[in-house]
Design a protein around this motif. Sequence first.
Motif, PDB file in Angstrom:
ATOM      1  N   LEU A 239       0.826  -1.206   0.000  1.00  0.00           N
ATOM      2  CA  LEU A 239       0.000   0.000   0.000  1.00  0.00           C
ATOM      3  C   LEU A 239       0.861   1.257   0.000  1.00  0.00           C
ATOM      4  O   LEU A 239       0.485   2.287  -0.568  1.00  0.00           O
ATOM      5  N   ASN A 240       2.030   1.178   0.636  1.00  0.00           N
ATOM      6  CA  ASN A 240       2.932   2.322   0.622  1.00  0.00           C
ATOM      7  C   ASN A 240       3.293   2.721  -0.811  1.00  0.00           C
ATOM      8  O   ASN A 240       3.313   3.907  -1.158  1.00  0.00           O
ATOM      9  N   MET A 241       3.561   1.734  -1.661  1.00  0.00           N
ATOM     10  CA  MET A 241       3.884   2.038  -3.052  1.00  0.00           C
ATOM     11  C   MET A 241       2.662   2.550  -3.806  1.00  0.00           C
ATOM     12  O   MET A 241       2.773   3.437  -4.666  1.00  0.00           O
ATOM     13  N   VAL A 242       1.497   2.001  -3.498  1.00  0.00           N
ATOM     14  CA  VAL A 242       0.265   2.499  -4.105  1.00  0.00           C
ATOM     15  C   VAL A 242       0.110   3.991  -3.835  1.00  0.00           C
ATOM     16  O   VAL A 242      -0.181   4.794  -4.733  1.00  0.00           O
ATOM     17  N   ALA A 243       0.321   4.386  -2.582  1.00  0.00           N
ATOM     18  CA  ALA A 243       0.191   5.796  -2.219  1.00  0.00           C
ATOM     19  C   ALA A 243       1.240   6.651  -2.915  1.00  0.00           C
ATOM     20  O   ALA A 243       0.946   7.770  -3.371  1.00  0.00           O
ATOM     21  N   ARG A 244       2.454   6.130  -3.006  1.00  0.00           N
ATOM     22  CA  ARG A 244       3.498   6.886  -3.697  1.00  0.00           C
ATOM     23  C   ARG A 244       3.162   7.066  -5.172  1.00  0.00           C
ATOM     24  O   ARG A 244       3.453   8.116  -5.770  1.00  0.00           O
ATOM     25  N   GLU A 245       2.561   6.062  -5.772  1.00  0.00           N
ATOM     26  CA  GLU A 245       2.136   6.183  -7.163  1.00  0.00           C
ATOM     27  C   GLU A 245       1.043   7.240  -7.316  1.00  0.00           C
ATOM     28  O   GLU A 245       1.039   8.010  -8.272  1.00  0.00           O
TER      29      GLU A 245
ATOM     30  N   TRP B 196      -0.639  11.503   1.905  1.00  0.00           N
ATOM     31  CA  TRP B 196       0.100  10.993   3.064  1.00  0.00           C
ATOM     32  C   TRP B 196      -0.223   9.523   3.288  1.00  0.00           C
ATOM     33  O   TRP B 196      -1.323   9.061   2.975  1.00  0.00           O
ATOM     34  N   LEU B 197       0.731   8.824   3.878  1.00  0.00           N
ATOM     35  CA  LEU B 197       0.495   7.524   4.491  1.00  0.00           C
ATOM     36  C   LEU B 197       0.527   7.746   5.993  1.00  0.00           C
ATOM     37  O   LEU B 197       1.488   8.306   6.527  1.00  0.00           O
ATOM     38  N   ILE B 198      -0.519   7.333   6.673  1.00  0.00           N
ATOM     39  CA  ILE B 198      -0.642   7.543   8.110  1.00  0.00           C
ATOM     40  C   ILE B 198      -0.302   6.257   8.849  1.00  0.00           C
ATOM     41  O   ILE B 198      -0.942   5.222   8.645  1.00  0.00           O
ATOM     42  N   SER B 199       0.711   6.322   9.688  1.00  0.00           N
ATOM     43  CA  SER B 199       1.074   5.196  10.547  1.00  0.00           C
ATOM     44  C   SER B 199       0.637   5.562  11.965  1.00  0.00           C
ATOM     45  O   SER B 199       1.361   6.269  12.673  1.00  0.00           O
ATOM     46  N   PRO B 200      -0.542   5.131  12.380  1.00  0.00           N
ATOM     47  CA  PRO B 200      -1.154   5.666  13.600  1.00  0.00           C
ATOM     48  C   PRO B 200      -0.560   5.166  14.907  1.00  0.00           C
ATOM     49  O   PRO B 200      -0.850   5.702  15.970  1.00  0.00           O
TER      50      PRO B 200
ATOM     51  N   GLU C  60       4.333  19.738   5.977  1.00  0.00           N
ATOM     52  CA  GLU C  60       5.748  19.680   5.627  1.00  0.00           C
ATOM     53  C   GLU C  60       6.211  18.262   5.313  1.00  0.00           C
ATOM     54  O   GLU C  60       7.245  18.057   4.677  1.00  0.00           O
ATOM     55  N   ASP C  61       5.412  17.264   5.726  1.00  0.00           N
ATOM     56  CA  ASP C  61       5.758  15.864   5.486  1.00  0.00           C
ATOM     57  C   ASP C  61       4.886  15.239   4.402  1.00  0.00           C
ATOM     58  O   ASP C  61       4.765  14.014   4.319  1.00  0.00           O
ATOM     59  N   GLU C  62       4.290  16.066   3.568  1.00  0.00           N
ATOM     60  CA  GLU C  62       3.426  15.561   2.497  1.00  0.00           C
ATOM     61  C   GLU C  62       4.201  14.591   1.609  1.00  0.00           C
ATOM     62  O   GLU C  62       5.366  14.796   1.305  1.00  0.00           O
ATOM     63  N   GLY C  63       3.533  13.509   1.231  1.00  0.00           N
ATOM     64  CA  GLY C  63       4.137  12.504   0.375  1.00  0.00           C
ATOM     65  C   GLY C  63       4.830  11.385   1.119  1.00  0.00           C
ATOM     66  O   GLY C  63       5.277  10.406   0.509  1.00  0.00           O
ATOM     67  N   MET C  64       4.901  11.495   2.442  1.00  0.00           N
ATOM     68  CA  MET C  64       5.649  10.533   3.237  1.00  0.00           C
ATOM     69  C   MET C  64       4.718   9.654   4.080  1.00  0.00           C
ATOM     70  O   MET C  64       3.537   9.950   4.237  1.00  0.00           O
TER      71      MET C  64
END
Length: 276
Positions: free
Chosen positions: A199-205, A218-222, A262-266
């Motif tokens: 899913l991390n790669m899906v979000a990066r795509e 963003w990918l949220i790691s809660p 500031e952490d957009e895309g991560m």
Amino acid sequence: MAAEMNEKTVVFITGGNTGIGLATVQALCESSTPYNIILGSRDEQKGKDAATTISSSLPNTRSTINVVPIDLTSDSSITSAVSTLSSSHNGTLDVLINNAGAALDPAHSQGKLSTRELWNQSWDINVSGTQVLTELCAPLLLKSSNPRLLFLTSGTASLAETERTDGPMYERINGSPAAGWPKPGFTGTPAYRSVKTGLNMVAREWRRLLRGDGVKVWLISPGFLSTGLGGVGAETLREMGAGEPLVGGEFIRDVVEGKRDEDEGMAIRTGEVQAW
């Protein structure tokens, strides 16, 4: 965030009737910013019950909650849900929170799923369904003046951290069992961890595809929270050191409200960027 000053920001969250999803709905309703929250729930009645509970506990909220049934394993269900979104709020969606997911490894360990069923269903729910939904919602996001796209990942999905064994959590998820086969119970969460890494790669795509359109991703790691994920039970997870789901809900609200731009895309945790 919405297209016009006095309009409510339109947020669609999947899996909003329980766990971190429900905590996110609560956190948004507690905000001074007004939201029109579309609560996606596989079971429509459970979604309505959750919405009623939050509305009753927060009678002064400036936000509204509407329930839309959605099953990420069904294309027809996803299409129907997006059709409902398209026919309201001028077809505009400001925030999509891809929260719904499932940890099915315990069911495999208990003999309820075969190995193929475990991996196929894990991928279908956590990745394939999320991809289909995001693709159908993309045109609605592009109508927003400040579109945001969030994916719920996991702290266990970091490839860079798979060698860590410092602390009880890393020892638990990365420790190796004794030599020999079969491994008792074949424990661990290899399917869940793998699909969340995918899913991390899906979000990066999606970030790559929509960067020129101004969509923030963003990918949220809660964090380790006491939800019903995996069927272990909230109390058992608390005994293992898990925090309360509202911690995750408030974190997600902070991202929605621009506090981690500031952490957009991560992939991000509450206090840091998570290593890939």
